[in-house]
Design a protein around this motif. Structure first.
Motif, PDB file in Angstrom:
ATOM      1  N   PRO A   5     -14.617  75.060 -36.787  1.00 25.84           N
ATOM      2  CA  PRO A   5     -14.457  74.113 -37.909  1.00 25.84           C
ATOM      3  C   PRO A   5     -15.556  73.059 -37.883  1.00 25.84           C
ATOM      4  CG  PRO A   5     -12.337  74.571 -36.918  1.00 25.84           C
ATOM      5  CD  PRO A   5     -13.353  75.233 -36.028  1.00 25.84           C
ATOM      6  N   GLY A   6     -16.082  72.773 -39.070  1.00 25.09           N
ATOM      7  CA  GLY A   6     -17.187  71.835 -39.175  1.00 25.09           C
ATOM      8  C   GLY A   6     -18.552  72.483 -39.069  1.00 25.09           C
ATOM      9  N   GLY A   7     -18.597  73.741 -38.711  1.00 27.12           N
ATOM     10  CA  GLY A   7     -19.859  74.449 -38.542  1.00 27.12           C
ATOM     11  C   GLY A   7     -20.404  74.985 -39.849  1.00 27.12           C
ATOM     12  N   SER A   8     -21.516  75.728 -39.729  1.00 29.34           N
ATOM     13  CA  SER A   8     -22.218  76.262 -40.895  1.00 29.34           C
ATOM     14  C   SER A   8     -22.527  77.735 -40.714  1.00 29.34           C
ATOM     15  CB  SER A   8     -23.536  75.497 -41.116  1.00 29.34           C
ATOM     16  OG  SER A   8     -23.313  74.138 -41.371  1.00 29.34           O
ATOM     17  N   LEU A   9     -22.617  78.418 -41.837  1.00 25.37           N
ATOM     18  CA  LEU A   9     -23.075  79.800 -41.879  1.00 25.37           C
ATOM     19  C   LEU A   9     -23.872  79.994 -43.156  1.00 25.37           C
ATOM     20  CD1 LEU A   9     -20.020  82.057 -40.851  1.00 25.37           C
ATOM     21  CD2 LEU A   9     -22.154  81.777 -39.582  1.00 25.37           C
ATOM     22  N   ARG A  10     -24.783  80.961 -43.115  1.00 26.68           N
ATOM     23  CA  ARG A  10     -25.537  81.316 -44.309  1.00 26.68           C
ATOM     24  C   ARG A  10     -25.361  82.811 -44.581  1.00 26.68           C
ATOM     25  NH1 ARG A  10     -31.850  82.125 -45.601  1.00 26.68           N
ATOM     26  NH2 ARG A  10     -31.950  81.244 -47.702  1.00 26.68           N
ATOM     27  N   LEU A  11     -24.800  83.123 -45.723  1.00 29.22           N
ATOM     28  CA  LEU A  11     -24.618  84.508 -46.131  1.00 29.22           C
ATOM     29  C   LEU A  11     -25.786  84.944 -47.024  1.00 29.22           C
ATOM     30  CD1 LEU A  11     -20.823  84.548 -47.094  1.00 29.22           C
ATOM     31  CD2 LEU A  11     -21.876  84.850 -44.846  1.00 29.22           C
ATOM     32  N   SER A  12     -26.129  86.214 -46.910  1.00 31.77           N
ATOM     33  CA  SER A  12     -27.151  86.802 -47.764  1.00 31.77           C
ATOM     34  C   SER A  12     -26.602  88.049 -48.424  1.00 31.77           C
ATOM     35  CB  SER A  12     -28.390  87.178 -46.950  1.00 31.77           C
ATOM     36  OG  SER A  12     -28.961  86.062 -46.324  1.00 31.77           O
ATOM     37  N   CYS A  13     -27.116  88.354 -49.600  1.00 28.97           N
ATOM     38  CA  CYS A  13     -26.732  89.577 -50.304  1.00 28.97           C
ATOM     39  C   CYS A  13     -27.970  90.122 -50.990  1.00 28.97           C
ATOM     40  CB  CYS A  13     -25.639  89.301 -51.318  1.00 28.97           C
ATOM     41  SG  CYS A  13     -25.269  90.705 -52.391  1.00 28.97           S
ATOM     42  N   ALA A  14     -28.371  91.314 -50.572  1.00 34.93           N
ATOM     43  CA  ALA A  14     -29.556  91.950 -51.140  1.00 34.93           C
ATOM     44  C   ALA A  14     -29.139  93.108 -52.030  1.00 34.93           C
ATOM     45  CB  ALA A  14     -30.462  92.441 -50.022  1.00 34.93           C
ATOM     46  N   ALA A  15     -29.683  93.118 -53.235  1.00 33.48           N
ATOM     47  CA  ALA A  15     -29.386  94.179 -54.191  1.00 33.48           C
ATOM     48  C   ALA A  15     -30.547  95.155 -54.254  1.00 33.48           C
ATOM     49  CB  ALA A  15     -29.135  93.589 -55.567  1.00 33.48           C
ATOM     50  N   SER A  16     -30.219  96.437 -54.371  1.00 33.46           N
ATOM     51  CA  SER A  16     -31.249  97.467 -54.500  1.00 33.46           C
ATOM     52  C   SER A  16     -30.739  98.563 -55.419  1.00 33.46           C
ATOM     53  CB  SER A  16     -31.606  98.046 -53.133  1.00 33.46           C
ATOM     54  OG  SER A  16     -30.474  98.662 -52.543  1.00 33.46           O
ATOM     55  N   GLY A  17     -31.654  99.422 -55.860  1.00 34.57           N
ATOM     56  CA  GLY A  17     -31.265 100.535 -56.716  1.00 34.57           C
ATOM     57  C   GLY A  17     -31.775 100.338 -58.125  1.00 34.57           C
ATOM     58  N   SER A  18     -31.054 100.895 -59.075  1.00 33.67           N
ATOM     59  CA  SER A  18     -31.473 100.892 -60.474  1.00 33.67           C
ATOM     60  C   SER A  18     -31.059  99.582 -61.158  1.00 33.67           C
ATOM     61  CB  SER A  18     -30.856 102.086 -61.199  1.00 33.67           C
ATOM     62  OG  SER A  18     -31.227 103.299 -60.572  1.00 33.67           O
ATOM     63  N   ILE A  19     -31.814  98.532 -60.841  1.00 36.50           N
ATOM     64  CA  ILE A  19     -31.526  97.207 -61.396  1.00 36.50           C
ATOM     65  C   ILE A  19     -32.525  96.925 -62.500  1.00 36.50           C
ATOM     66  CG2 ILE A  19     -31.294  94.765 -60.892  1.00 36.50           C
ATOM     67  CD1 ILE A  19     -30.942  95.584 -57.939  1.00 36.50           C
ATOM     68  N   PHE A  20     -32.040  96.853 -63.712  1.00 36.56           N
ATOM     69  CA  PHE A  20     -32.945  96.643 -64.842  1.00 36.56           C
ATOM     70  C   PHE A  20     -32.932  95.220 -65.350  1.00 36.56           C
ATOM     71  CE2 PHE A  20     -34.150 100.953 -65.055  1.00 36.56           C
ATOM     72  CZ  PHE A  20     -33.038 101.723 -64.804  1.00 36.56           C
ATOM     73  N   SER A  21     -31.783  94.585 -65.259  1.00 40.09           N
ATOM     74  CA  SER A  21     -31.702  93.219 -65.769  1.00 40.09           C
ATOM     75  C   SER A  21     -30.534  92.512 -65.095  1.00 40.09           C
ATOM     76  CB  SER A  21     -31.504  93.229 -67.285  1.00 40.09           C
ATOM     77  OG  SER A  21     -31.370  91.908 -67.763  1.00 40.09           O
ATOM     78  N   VAL A  22     -30.846  91.535 -64.296  1.00 32.70           N
ATOM     79  CA  VAL A  22     -29.805  90.769 -63.610  1.00 32.70           C
ATOM     80  C   VAL A  22     -29.563  89.481 -64.380  1.00 32.70           C
ATOM     81  CG1 VAL A  22     -29.135  89.595 -61.494  1.00 32.70           C
ATOM     82  CG2 VAL A  22     -30.424  91.734 -61.370  1.00 32.70           C
ATOM     83  N   ASN A  23     -28.343  89.289 -64.834  1.00 31.27           N
ATOM     84  CA  ASN A  23     -27.997  88.057 -65.536  1.00 31.27           C
ATOM     85  C   ASN A  23     -27.547  86.960 -64.581  1.00 31.27           C
ATOM     86  OD1 ASN A  23     -28.560  89.213 -68.010  1.00 31.27           O
ATOM     87  ND2 ASN A  23     -26.445  89.854 -68.363  1.00 31.27           N
ATOM     88  N   ALA A  24     -26.807  87.357 -63.541  1.00 30.59           N
ATOM     89  CA  ALA A  24     -26.289  86.378 -62.591  1.00 30.59           C
ATOM     90  C   ALA A  24     -25.824  87.107 -61.332  1.00 30.59           C
ATOM     91  CB  ALA A  24     -25.120  85.599 -63.193  1.00 30.59           C
TER      92      ALA A  24
ATOM     93  N   VAL B   7     -29.222  86.953 -53.203  1.00 36.18           N
ATOM     94  CA  VAL B   7     -28.496  85.707 -53.390  1.00 36.18           C
ATOM     95  C   VAL B   7     -28.019  85.231 -52.026  1.00 36.18           C
ATOM     96  CG1 VAL B   7     -26.276  86.841 -53.817  1.00 36.18           C
ATOM     97  CG2 VAL B   7     -26.685  84.543 -54.703  1.00 36.18           C
ATOM     98  N   TYR B   8     -27.995  83.918 -51.860  1.00 34.24           N
ATOM     99  CA  TYR B   8     -27.600  83.300 -50.596  1.00 34.24           C
ATOM    100  C   TYR B   8     -26.419  82.354 -50.831  1.00 34.24           C
ATOM    101  CZ  TYR B   8     -32.354  84.803 -49.589  1.00 34.24           C
ATOM    102  OH  TYR B   8     -33.514  85.546 -49.458  1.00 34.24           O
ATOM    103  N   LEU B   9     -25.642  82.152 -49.776  1.00 32.91           N
ATOM    104  CA  LEU B   9     -24.582  81.154 -49.825  1.00 32.91           C
ATOM    105  C   LEU B   9     -24.636  80.352 -48.531  1.00 32.91           C
ATOM    106  CD1 LEU B   9     -22.189  80.127 -51.572  1.00 32.91           C
ATOM    107  CD2 LEU B   9     -20.709  81.519 -50.109  1.00 32.91           C
ATOM    108  N   GLN B  10     -25.113  79.124 -48.630  1.00 32.24           N
ATOM    109  CA  GLN B  10     -25.129  78.221 -47.483  1.00 32.24           C
ATOM    110  C   GLN B  10     -23.789  77.510 -47.424  1.00 32.24           C
ATOM    111  OE1 GLN B  10     -27.540  77.635 -45.068  1.00 32.24           O
ATOM    112  NE2 GLN B  10     -25.943  76.389 -44.109  1.00 32.24           N
ATOM    113  N   MET B  11     -23.082  77.685 -46.335  1.00 34.14           N
ATOM    114  CA  MET B  11     -21.748  77.128 -46.192  1.00 34.14           C
ATOM    115  C   MET B  11     -21.754  76.092 -45.068  1.00 34.14           C
ATOM    116  SD  MET B  11     -19.465  80.598 -46.624  1.00 34.14           S
ATOM    117  CE  MET B  11     -20.002  81.280 -45.056  1.00 34.14           C
ATOM    118  N   ASN B  12     -21.473  74.847 -45.414  1.00 32.34           N
ATOM    119  CA  ASN B  12     -21.430  73.749 -44.451  1.00 32.34           C
ATOM    120  C   ASN B  12     -20.017  73.185 -44.376  1.00 32.34           C
ATOM    121  OD1 ASN B  12     -24.251  74.020 -44.132  1.00 32.34           O
ATOM    122  ND2 ASN B  12     -24.638  72.551 -45.789  1.00 32.34           N
TER     123      ASN B  12
END
Length: 115
Positions: free
Chosen positions: A14-33, A78-83
């Motif tokens: 508790p009180g610590g931090s983590l950073r999550l990452s998510c990498a997308a690959s494949g047939s990506i033509f248009s990323v809205n969000a 996309v990343y998620l920095q969690m503090n």
């Protein structure tokens, strides 16, 4: 076909931090969000945060001011920095990609906040 691979989960005090990452690959033509969701044991999956391709961010009330979402359009990542993590943040965290025509889920990464 689009693949999303999350990483960065683990056990933190508790009180610590983590950073999550998510990498997308494949047939990506248009990323809205891209977004993060989470699902705690015995609970429904809930939305955590979203970042649009233009950089606009939104957060759920439970994580605002503690979590920061960011994206790298060139890498389709996309990343998620969690503090200031709390035990109630314990969950499987899922990445989601919204394209022009579909939405995709990652397989999830476990985050456990415990002393």
């Amino acid at each position: 076909q689009v693949q999303l691979v999350e990483s960065g989960g683990g056990l933190v005090q508790p009180g610590g931090s983590l950073r999550l990452s998510c990498a997308a690959s494949g047939s990506i033509f248009s990323v809205n969000a891209m977004a993060w969701y989470r699902q705690a044991p015995g609970k429904q999956r809930e939305w955590v945060a979203t970042v649009s391709r233009g950089g606009t961010t939104n957060y759920s009330d439970s994580v605002r001011s503690r979590f920061t979402i960011s994206g790298d359009n060139a890498k389709n990542t996309v990343y998620l920095q969690m503090n200031s993590l709390k035990p109630e943040d314990t969950a499987v965290y899922y990445c989601r990609l919204f394209s022009r025509s579909a939405a995709y889920w990652g397989q999830g990464t476990q985050v456990t906040v415990s002393s």
